[in-house]
Scaffold this active site. Structure first.
Site, PDB file in Angstrom:
ATOM      1  N   GLU A 102       1.179  -1.539  -0.263  1.00  0.00           N
ATOM      2  CA  GLU A 102      -0.295   0.147  -0.081  1.00  0.00           C
ATOM      3  C   GLU A 102       1.090   1.124  -0.274  1.00  0.00           C
ATOM      4  O   GLU A 102       0.662   2.005  -0.529  1.00  0.00           O
ATOM      5  CB  GLU A 102      -1.229  -0.173   1.201  1.00  0.00           C
ATOM      6  CG  GLU A 102      -1.884  -1.018   1.595  1.00  0.00           C
ATOM      7  CD  GLU A 102      -1.943  -2.558   1.117  1.00  0.00           C
ATOM      8  OE1 GLU A 102      -1.046  -2.672   1.849  1.00  0.00           O
ATOM      9  OE2 GLU A 102      -3.144  -3.063   1.582  1.00  0.00           O
ATOM     10  N   HIS A 123     -11.993  -3.328   8.656  1.00  0.00           N
ATOM     11  CA  HIS A 123     -12.759  -3.466   7.228  1.00  0.00           C
ATOM     12  C   HIS A 123     -14.122  -2.251   7.348  1.00  0.00           C
ATOM     13  O   HIS A 123     -15.242  -2.737   6.473  1.00  0.00           O
ATOM     14  CB  HIS A 123     -12.458  -4.808   6.765  1.00  0.00           C
ATOM     15  CG  HIS A 123     -11.220  -5.675   6.418  1.00  0.00           C
ATOM     16  ND1 HIS A 123     -10.630  -6.015   7.273  1.00  0.00           N
ATOM     17  CD2 HIS A 123     -10.866  -6.104   4.837  1.00  0.00           C
ATOM     18  CE1 HIS A 123      -9.585  -6.433   6.800  1.00  0.00           C
ATOM     19  NE2 HIS A 123      -9.738  -5.718   5.493  1.00  0.00           N
TER      20      HIS A 123
END
Lengths: 397, 324, 341
Positions: free
Chosen positions: B60, B129
């Protein structure tokens, strides 16, 4: 002693590399210093001679205090306290000194917004309306949470709490209708008033067409005949002109008149808007016209705009607009009408300084016997700030 | 013109942009062969090839960093961060690099990149999440922030974002991907930086964005039955923020509520409430009310998850309390 | 200045001396209290790395540096006056006084920015490499960083991507044996850093950073490879003369270690080699050094005379100039509390 780091305020002399009396070249190490962080070499910034050392090894010296006397050709441009230069980020207070506490700021967001001032607890909006309407809040009964005074309390107070409630008759402007007064009616009724709004010929659900502007006046006069007692006549834009004429014909049925963004104060008018209202047939055009009216009009949701378009595209306003306009100017003149009623009735006017239909300059031609309220809105103040207009309407003269 | 889903509208926006601008490239995990974790980029690799739809390793920070460097070198990269919950890993490249390059380098260059990501509850995806972390972005000067709530904005807001000269963080909502609606791909509801007002009423103003827009609309329908009419403002972008539209309606109605899915404390709702109070103080009858996520991590249990963030019932109850 | 030859070394020496002298002057700026920013990182001792790699790059190539990047920027053609002005936080500096030493940049010279975050500029070169491939240009992008950055995950992510996608990119680690105060063998189990290229499939090499000719040789080869889509990882072993930030006498090293290090001074070595090979005589070199010293002295005056940024520039360039700048706190106060109605 130089300041060699953000947090440094003193240094310790570790050792002299150049002895007293010796010469040195630019770049030579003169002495070694110990700071709070580490050991540092101090370089000569030009050539010269060390005349006298003022401190000894092991001495702790504050930043800015002298450590040696030197002889050089050119002065060394050292800023001894870096606060004076561009170099340190950071505060001007030396570290270790407590910063004064900033005084606590009264915050509004998230907390109880009814603030206690002079022993009176009232919402910000209520205070504002009270100031506008000249209401003294001391001794007002608050109906809000924890007994606070709310806007409706102020508006009711403006209505005087009279046994005979104020009665209003609202006359809409060109291309509008009775339903468009909705927000203002709610505010007035919350203050205890009785309110009626009618659809003038060629508008809304009124089946009659308007062949001339006087047809609008006749309709309003006919309606007023059905009232007993006196009404406070309120007209907007062309409806203000109508209201003035009605008042001049039936002064005994009128308690006072308020003209909101009135037509007829001068020749200057937004002819493109007026013709547009008569001719509009598609949504883009209507949206353009609404934008001219002000921010609330501009934000009209699609459903309401569709209804407006359906109404206007029947094309019932051509006759009135043609009579109103002489080329690109208006030849309505409200001043003689107002002159004729000035000794019998109180007249007030509300002017929006961002009015794009009737430029504010024409409104300032209104004579001095009229009470003029200036508001920071477009052509439809009763949409942009209904509570404020309600307060103004309820305010005793 | 036609009916489509939020997900397909996003894809169409990417495809249309990639067709007109050869410098738009997509970069992220699973964006190519897999078609995107939520299917947004499905088959774009077939249309534009692997040089323009680039699958990356799980890296990322460097995905975002590569987007920064590519944007400075003449491309228009659209990086994808699979879950906004991972934004912490990218914060250096986003906040210290992308957001500050124009300023630190004295205006020499901008960083015209998009970071697409998604957040929010609705899938029992658990605490790591399901978050709504837009506050981290709003708190970083130099970053623009767009959050589409509708099918139309899924298309138009993304196309508008791709025309911006500064970095845009574009946060989608996972519960909206499958929602469908009308898309007129020629006409956005509003220009970049302006809010949209899908409902107008006089009793209170609900200021919101993303999935909570739909909950606010459901709440408003309930409230109408009780005679309370709400104006609803969909902000569309949090930076730039359309304070003028908010001010116009709050001044008119005197009551304001901010609804946000991010947690309550130090969140977007707090910033909006502060601004509304400052701008509209003299027109307020009540404090500006914040309805936001509870100050808790989010559970996998559906019942707990649903009640961790605002619901239509909560919004309606709050409105009734404000207007009683 | 008389050169008896136009050898490679004779061409490289002046830039090395310019970097050395510039860095010494920058140090003075700090002592005088005129550097903007409280931190200054000098690349004294790393001149061969900067010049050796810099000379292998060409116009159109881009690079990022770490916070110790003055030398690399000069080697790629920076104007030392504009650099000095920027380090002093003045308006006429490369970044209008807003970046300072650690955020210095110049897009025209291909400098995509110095970074104060260790490893912060590394992924950008991957992006630049993607752009070069996309546009079918043959430019190379070089990331310069120190041995400290070999602790950062982004380095390995970037090396992995560069190798995977065969990008025209070179990773250059200027290994001065110390990350802040930590010696390299206290930071990693295997200090042979070049070996890190192997698991990623990158070409890896290490070179003695006191020998500018050796650095130029290997850099030329690796940049050429990168241009052909074979990215690499080059470690240049140097010795940092001063502590982490200006004038730190580094008590964390012993004196023997420090004086051995000075024997590896690349500028002294280059000068002595030119003399011993008979390419240039000592007095010509002295003359060259004096001219360079005068040039660098003038940069201090240039920076000192330059203007501070104006306060009203504080809101410039947060966003593109076509959009409104952020509202200031004072502006908001005046607007909200100054309203009459």
């Amino acid at each position: 002693m130089p300041r060699l780091g953000e947090t440094m305020d003193s240094g310790t002399i570790a050792s002299w590399t150049v002895a007293q009396g010796e010469n040195f070249e630019r770049g030579d190490t003169l002495l070694e210093l110990e700071t709070d962080k580490t050991l540092v070499e101090y370089p000569a910034l030009g050539s010269g001679r060390l005349v006298e050392t003022l401190v000894a090894e092991g001495d702790v010296v504050d930043v800015g205090d002298p450590i040696a006397i030197i002889e050089t050709e050119k002065a060394w441009p050292i800023v001894s306290d870096q606060d004076a230069g561009a170099s340190t980020s950071g505060t001007t207070a030396p570290p270790g000194v407590a910063q004064p506490q900033s005084s606590p700021v009264e915050t509004v967001a998230g907390a109880e917004t009814a603030s206690l001032v002079d022993g009176v607890r009232a919402t910000p909006l209520a205070r504002r309306l009270a100031t506008l309407g000249g209401v003294d809040m001391q001794g007002l009964e608050g109906t809000g949470r924890r007994g606070r005074i709310e806007a409706s309390d102020v508006i009711a107070a403006l209505g005087g709490g009279k046994a005979d409630r104020q009665e209003f008759l609202l006359l809409h402007g060109l291309g509008s209708n009775a339903m468009a007064w909705g927000a203002l009616i709610a505010s007035l009724e919350a203050g205890g008033a009785r309110v009626t709004a009618i659809d003038l010929p060629g508008h809304g659900t009124n089946p009659d067409d308007a062949a001339k502007i006087d047809d609008l006046v006749d309709c309003a006069v006919a309606h007023l005949h059905t009232h007993s007692g006196k009404v406070h006549l309120v007209g907007h834009s062309l409806g203000a002109w109508v209201a003035a004429k009605v008042a001049s014909q039936m002064p005994e049925s009128v308690s006072e008149v308020t003209l909101i963004a009135p037509a007829g104060c001068g020749p200057e008018v937004n002819a493109e808007f007026l013709r547009g209202m008569a001719e509009v047939e598609d949504m883009d055009h209507l949206r353009g016209l609404l934008t001219m009216l002000g921010p609330t009009a501009e934000a009209t949701p699609d459903g309401a705009a569709a209804v407006m378009l359906q109404d206007l595209s029947r094309g019932r306003l051509h006759a009135v607009v043609n009579e109103l306009l002489d080329g690109d100017v208006s030849h309505l003149d409200i001043l003689p009408i107002l002159d004729s009623i000035k000794d019998r009735l109180n007249v007030s006017a509300v002017i929006g300084i961002q009015d794009q239909i009737v430029p504010k300059e024409t409104l300032f031609r209104l004579p001095s016997y009229i009470n003029i309220h200036v508001v920071n809105t477009g052509h439809v103040p009763q949409w942009d700030t209904p509570a404020e207009i309600a307060a103004l309407l309820q305010k005793p003269i | 013109m036609g009916k489509t889903t939020y997900r397909d509208a996003l894809r169409q926006a990417l495809s249309d942009s990639m067709t007109t601008d050869p410098n738009v490239v997509l970069i992220g995990e699973e964006v190519g062969r897999y078609g995107g974790a939520y299917g947004v980029t499905k088959s774009l690799i077939d249309e534009f090839g692997p040089e323009r739809v680039i699958d990356t390793p799980i890296s990322e920070p460097s995905i975002v960093g590569a987007a920064v460097g590519a944007a400075m070198s003449g491309l228009r990269p659209v990086a994808e961060l699979m879950y906004v919950d991972f934004i912490g890993m990218t914060m250096d490249q986003l906040a210290n690099q992308a957001a500050k390059i124009r300023y630190m380098f004295g205006g020499q260059i901008g960083v015209p990149m998009i970071l697409r990501t998604q957040g929010g509850t609705g899938r029992s995806a658990g605490a790591q999440h399901s978050q709504s972390l837009e506050a981290y972005v709003m708190h970083t000067p130099g970053l623009r922030l767009a959050m589409p709530a509708t099918v139309s904005d899924a298309y138009h807001l993304l196309r508008q974002s791709l025309a911006q000269p500064d970095p845009v963080v574009f946060i989608e909502h996972k519960a909206l991907y499958a929602t469908s609606g009308e898309l007129d791909d020629q006409t956005p509801v509003a220009p970049w930086g302006k809010a949209h007002v899908p409902r107008q009423g006089d009793d209170l103003v609900i200021v919101t964005y993303s999935r909570q827009l739909h909950y606010a609309i459901l709440a408003a329908d309930k409230l109408a039955k009780d005679g309370i009419e709400a104006t609803i403002i969909d902000l569309r972008t949090l930076n730039p923020l359309d304070i003028d539209t908010i001010r116009t309606h709050v001044e008119r109605c005197g009551h304001a509520m901010v609804v946000s899915e991010g947690v309550m404390t130090a969140g977007v709702a707090a910033e909006l409430a502060a601004r509304i109070s400052e701008e509209c103080f003299d027109f307020l009858e009540n404090p500006v009310i914040r309805i936001a996520g509870e100050d808790i991590p989010i559970s996998v249990s559906p019942l707990l998850e649903t009640n961790s963030v605002p619901t239509p019932e909560l919004i309606a109850d709050a409105a009734r309390m404000m207007r009683s | 200045m008389e050169t008896q030859t136009n050898s490679r070394l004779a061409e490289l020496y002046p830039m090395m001396r310019r970097i050395r002298t510039f860095e010494e002057r920058v140090g003075e700026l700090f002592v005088r209290g005129q550097s903007a920013g409280s931190m200054l990182h000098l690349s004294i001792g790393e001149e061969a790395a900067a010049v050796g790699v810099g000379t292998a790059m060409r116009d159109g190539d881009t690079f990022t540096t770490h916070h110790r990047g003055h030398g690399v920027f000069l080697a790629r053609g920076a104007d030392p006056r504009l650099m000095m002005a920027e380090i002093a936080g003045k308006e006429t500096g490369y970044c209008s006084g807003k970046g300072g030493s650690m955020h210095i940049a110049d897009m025209k010279l291909g400098h995509l920015g110095a970074n104060a975050i260790v490893g912060g500029g590394i992924p950008s070169v991957v992006g630049a490499g993607l752009a070069a491939r996309h546009k079918r240009s043959d430019s190379v992008s070089v990331a310069f960083f120190g041995d400290g950055a070999t602790g950062q995950g982004v380095l390995y992510e970037s090396m992995n991507m560069a190798a995977l996608w065969r990008l025209p990119v070179l990773f250059v680690c200027i290994n001065n044996q110390y990350g802040m105060g930590t010696r390299i063998d206290n930071a990693t189990a295997d200090p042979d850093l070049y070996k890190r290229a192997i698991p990623f499939g990158l070409k890896g090499a290490a070179v003695d950073g006191s020998d500018v000719e050796a650095v130029a040789e290997i850099a030329g080869e690796m940049i050429g490879d990168a241009r052909a889509g074979k990215p690499g990882f080059l470690v240049v072993d140097c010795y940092r003369f001063y502590g982490h930030a200006r004038m730190d006498k580094s008590p964390y090293r012993d004196d023997a270690e420090e004086s051995e290090g000075r024997l590896r001074d690349p500028v002294i070595k280059a000068r002595e080699t030119l003399i011993s090979r008979g390419e240039i005589d000592g007095s010509s070199l002295d003359e060259m050094d004096q001219n360079i010293a005068a040039e660098m002295d003038a940069t201090i005056d240039f920076a000192a005379d330059a203007r501070e940024p104006q306060l009203d520039s504080i809101f410039d360039d947060v966003y593109d100039p076509s959009t409104p700048p952020p509202e200031s706190v004072r502006g908001r106060l005046a607007r909200i509390l100054g309203q009459s109605q």
